[in-house]
Design an enzyme around this catalytic site. Sequence first.
Site: not given
Ligand SMILES: NC(=O)c1ccc[n+]([C@@H]2O[C@H](COP(=O)([O-])OP(=O)(O)OC[C@H]3O[C@@H](n4cnc5c(N)ncnc54)[C@H](OP(=O)(O)O)[C@@H]3O)[C@@H](O)[C@H]2O)c1
Length: 369
Positions: A60
């Site tokens: 990451y």
């Molecule tokens: N195992 C795997 O292959 C894998 C893959 C992906 C992720 N992960 C893990 O899962 C975690 C979470 O994944 P994700 O970041 O994709 O989760 P997500 O909840 O789908 O997206 C999070 C993103 O959405 C936006 N956001 C979040 N809350 C918000 C709100 N209340 N209002 C407006 N925008 C909001 C922000 O991005 P913006 O500000 O850019 O819009 C934030 O970075 C990662 O950090 C990682 O640790 C694992």
Amino acid sequence: MSVDHYYTLGRSGLRVSRLALGTMTFGTDWGWGSEEKEAWAIFDRYLEAGGNFLDTADGYTGGNSERMLGKFVRESGTRDRMVIASKFTFNDASAGGRPNPNSGGNQRKNVLRAVEGSLKRLGTDYIDLYLLHAWDQVTPPEEVMRTFDDLVRSGKVRHAGFSNVPAWYAARAQTLAELRGWEPSVALQLEYSLVERNIEREYTALAQQLGMGIMVWSPLASGLLSGKYKAGKDGAGRLQAMKDSANPAFQKFTERNWKIVAALEQAAQQTGRSMAQVALNWVANRPGVASVIVGATKLSQLDDNLGALDFQLPRELADRLDAVSAPEQQYPYYFFGAELQGMVHGGASVGDKPAGYHQPVRISGAGAH
Ligand SMILES: NC(=O)c1ccc[n+]([C@@H]2O[C@H](COP(=O)([O-])OP(=O)(O)OC[C@H]3O[C@@H](n4cnc5c(N)ncnc54)[C@H](OP(=O)(O)O)[C@@H]3O)[C@@H](O)[C@H]2O)c1
């Protein structure tokens, strides 16, 4: 339910928060994360709310996620309290020179190389949960499980788990581990949200039957389910930044998904909650889910998301969201739906069990039960 309500993860005694903190956005190296100062504030707020479950990976933000997380945990003096999950699999190109096929993948040589790098960047001498990040198509499950077992015995790792693997592979690996007395997998980290429900066909049952807690990634579909993107309009955030990416995980602007977003918006209005809270609440309460990994690039987003657990979605709204996002019927899963199962059980209901007994697993896309 709140963030300081801890559940045991899979078939283990490890207690983790129902909302984990994702740190893939710690660092701006990928163009859509946060600077160290904001990441610190996000980490602090999660800590203050009582959260104890942190998710990162070796690759990451080019290793900066692990570096920052390690620093925050060290400086806050919370190593014993925190459960740190990290991952290996993706090739570490930082060595330079010729590409090295053994600095990626799930073979013993790479896993033992990768764990040392993660320990160093995190500045700790053990990882609480070490996850295989993705299936590499070549390493036999015996090699992976025996390596996990060695890592646990060496004290470098406390528990093991899988992410992004075929269900048959995880089932075979887990069964072999059970049979041979090796350390089992206690977690399955998978993409799951109102717009991505494919795991319901195989992985919910896999997790429930074989003792793995589902850790949900991208519960807001990379921000789509926060409601800030509108069909045909440019928005600000990761999905906008990644709209030309070839990675399918970022291709969320589809007709089907806009319908789900519209239903979610209505449900949010009716409950007086934000769309993000309703989407997170829905996924946190799905069968098999141990913990939902929330991501945030701003403190205000985390504040919003931390409010996702303290309410119950009215049944009628949950049913409407289930219906609009239902995965389509597919072979062979329709064989497990009401119509074909009716031809199996001679009129008896599959769910005819006294309360407290193991209930049958429901499979999405199987048709009505
Ligand atoms: N195992 C795997 O292959 C894998 C893959 C992906 C992720 N992960 C893990 O899962 C975690 C979470 O994944 P994700 O970041 O994709 O989760 P997500 O909840 O789908 O997206 C999070 C993103 O959405 C936006 N956001 C979040 N809350 C918000 C709100 N209340 N209002 C407006 N925008 C909001 C922000 O991005 P913006 O500000 O850019 O819009 C934030 O970075 C990662 O950090 C990682 O640790 C694992």
